[in-house]
Design a protein around this motif. Structure first.
Motif, PDB file in Angstrom:
ATOM      1  N   ALA A   1       0.484  -0.948   0.047  1.00 42.62           N
ATOM      2  CA  ALA A   1       0.066   0.034   0.053  1.00 42.62           C
ATOM      3  C   ALA A   1       0.509   1.060  -0.002  1.00 42.62           C
ATOM      4  CB  ALA A   1      -0.788   0.133   1.657  1.00 42.62           C
ATOM      5  N   GLY A   2       1.991   1.485   1.074  1.00 39.31           N
ATOM      6  CA  GLY A   2       2.660   2.389   1.056  1.00 39.31           C
ATOM      7  C   GLY A   2       3.401   2.186   1.742  1.00 39.31           C
TER       8      GLY A   2
ATOM      9  N   TRP B   1       3.467  10.277   4.745  1.00 42.06           N
ATOM     10  CA  TRP B   1       3.272   9.046   4.088  1.00 42.06           C
ATOM     11  C   TRP B   1       3.117   8.628   2.362  1.00 42.06           C
ATOM     12  CZ3 TRP B   1       1.853   3.543   4.625  1.00 42.06           C
ATOM     13  CH2 TRP B   1       0.746   3.523   3.613  1.00 42.06           C
ATOM     14  N   GLN B   2       3.622   7.728   1.896  1.00 38.73           N
ATOM     15  CA  GLN B   2       3.616   8.331   0.400  1.00 38.73           C
ATOM     16  C   GLN B   2       2.954   6.292  -0.299  1.00 38.73           C
ATOM     17  OE1 GLN B   2       6.380   7.996  -2.411  1.00 38.73           O
ATOM     18  NE2 GLN B   2       6.396   9.679  -2.806  1.00 38.73           N
ATOM     19  N   TRP B   3       1.928   6.848  -0.543  1.00 38.94           N
ATOM     20  CA  TRP B   3       0.997   5.848  -1.041  1.00 38.94           C
ATOM     21  C   TRP B   3       1.878   4.768  -2.686  1.00 38.94           C
ATOM     22  CZ3 TRP B   3      -3.314   4.002   0.912  1.00 38.94           C
ATOM     23  CH2 TRP B   3      -4.046   5.009   1.432  1.00 38.94           C
TER      24      TRP B   3
ATOM     25  N   GLN C   1      -2.759   3.050  -5.180  1.00 36.85           N
ATOM     26  CA  GLN C   1      -3.895   3.902  -5.373  1.00 36.85           C
ATOM     27  C   GLN C   1      -4.697   3.639  -6.049  1.00 36.85           C
ATOM     28  OE1 GLN C   1      -1.142   7.271  -5.624  1.00 36.85           O
ATOM     29  NE2 GLN C   1      -2.085   8.349  -4.656  1.00 36.85           N
TER      30      GLN C   1
ATOM     31  N   VAL D   1      -5.227   6.848   5.386  1.00 38.36           N
ATOM     32  CA  VAL D   1      -4.511   6.035   6.297  1.00 38.36           C
ATOM     33  C   VAL D   1      -4.529   7.450   7.262  1.00 38.36           C
ATOM     34  CG1 VAL D   1      -2.751   7.771   5.018  1.00 38.36           C
ATOM     35  CG2 VAL D   1      -2.030   5.462   5.869  1.00 38.36           C
TER      36      VAL D   1
ATOM     37  N   THR E   1      -6.806   7.279  -0.364  1.00 34.40           N
ATOM     38  CA  THR E   1      -4.952   7.712  -2.048  1.00 34.40           C
ATOM     39  C   THR E   1      -5.767   9.134  -2.674  1.00 34.40           C
ATOM     40  OG1 THR E   1      -7.302   5.795  -2.654  1.00 34.40           O
ATOM     41  CG2 THR E   1      -5.501   4.955  -1.469  1.00 34.40           C
TER      42      THR E   1
ATOM     43  N   LYS F   1      -1.169  11.377  -3.752  1.00 30.24           N
ATOM     44  CA  LYS F   1       0.028  10.567  -3.694  1.00 30.24           C
ATOM     45  C   LYS F   1       0.779  10.706  -2.518  1.00 30.24           C
ATOM     46  CE  LYS F   1       3.263   8.503  -5.673  1.00 30.24           C
ATOM     47  NZ  LYS F   1       2.824   7.132  -5.604  1.00 30.24           N
TER      48      LYS F   1
ATOM     49  N   VAL G   1      -3.450   1.914   6.967  1.00 28.58           N
ATOM     50  CA  VAL G   1      -4.660   1.881   6.566  1.00 28.58           C
ATOM     51  C   VAL G   1      -5.732   0.833   6.629  1.00 28.58           C
ATOM     52  CG1 VAL G   1      -4.612   1.137   3.385  1.00 28.58           C
ATOM     53  CG2 VAL G   1      -2.538   2.015   4.664  1.00 28.58           C
TER      54      VAL G   1
END
Length: 161
Positions: free
Chosen positions: A56-57, A74-76, A81, A89, A108, A111, A134
């Motif tokens: 998921a990230g 956080w980065q998806w 996405q 998240v 999502t 980004k 998440v």
């Protein structure tokens, strides 16, 4: 003979002027060194989240060297996405030694999801890590726990369900 003396005088004068210029350049006051630039840097390693068997990230800790503030980011994952529109998240920057924390959250559709910042010295000792979960599913992923006295206290941990 007169031409040779004139040439010698001219050459000597040019050499003296050249040396005088060098001497004045060497005695000129030094300029102060430029201050080192500051900005946001990543701290340690990120923690990864898997959701339903899919990546998921990741969450990582960031530090602003200009003001002594830490945050989580956080980065998806792009594929997640696309396959999970509307997933959520929760992201925190936390310390086990303080009630202060920074919170962030996002769908999502964006980004990157940052948190609010915390002063690293609001915890004693000043050790922090980033965490994320998440859709409230499973366990929190944790980025490296970093003690701002100079070392990492714990590595990253994956989370999810």
């Amino acid at each position: 003979m007169i031409k040779k003396l004139a040439l010698l005088a001219l050459t000597t004068g040019m050499l003296a002027a050249s040396l005088a210029g060098t001497a004045s350049a060497q005695t000129a006051p030094r300029q102060p060194a430029k201050a080192l630039s500051c900005g946001v840097i990543n701290i340690g390693l990120p923690g990864n989240v898997n959701y339903g068997g899919e990546y998921a990230g990741q969450v990582e800790q960031q530090y602003n060297t200009c003001n002594g503030q830490a945050s989580a980011h956080w980065q998806w994952a792009g594929g997640f996405q696309n396959s999970h529109p509307g997933a959520w998240v929760d992201v925190n920057i936390i310390s086990y030694y303080s009630a202060v924390y920074g919170y962030g959250g996002g769908y999502t559709y964006t980004k990157d999801v940052p948190t609010g910042t915390v002063d690293i010295h609001s915890a004693n000792p000043d050790a922090w890590h980033a965490r994320a979960i998440v859709n409230n599913c499973g366990s929190w992923a944790l980025g490296t726990e970093h003690w701002y006295g100079g070392q990492d206290w714990d590595g990253p941990h994956s989370g999810g369900c």
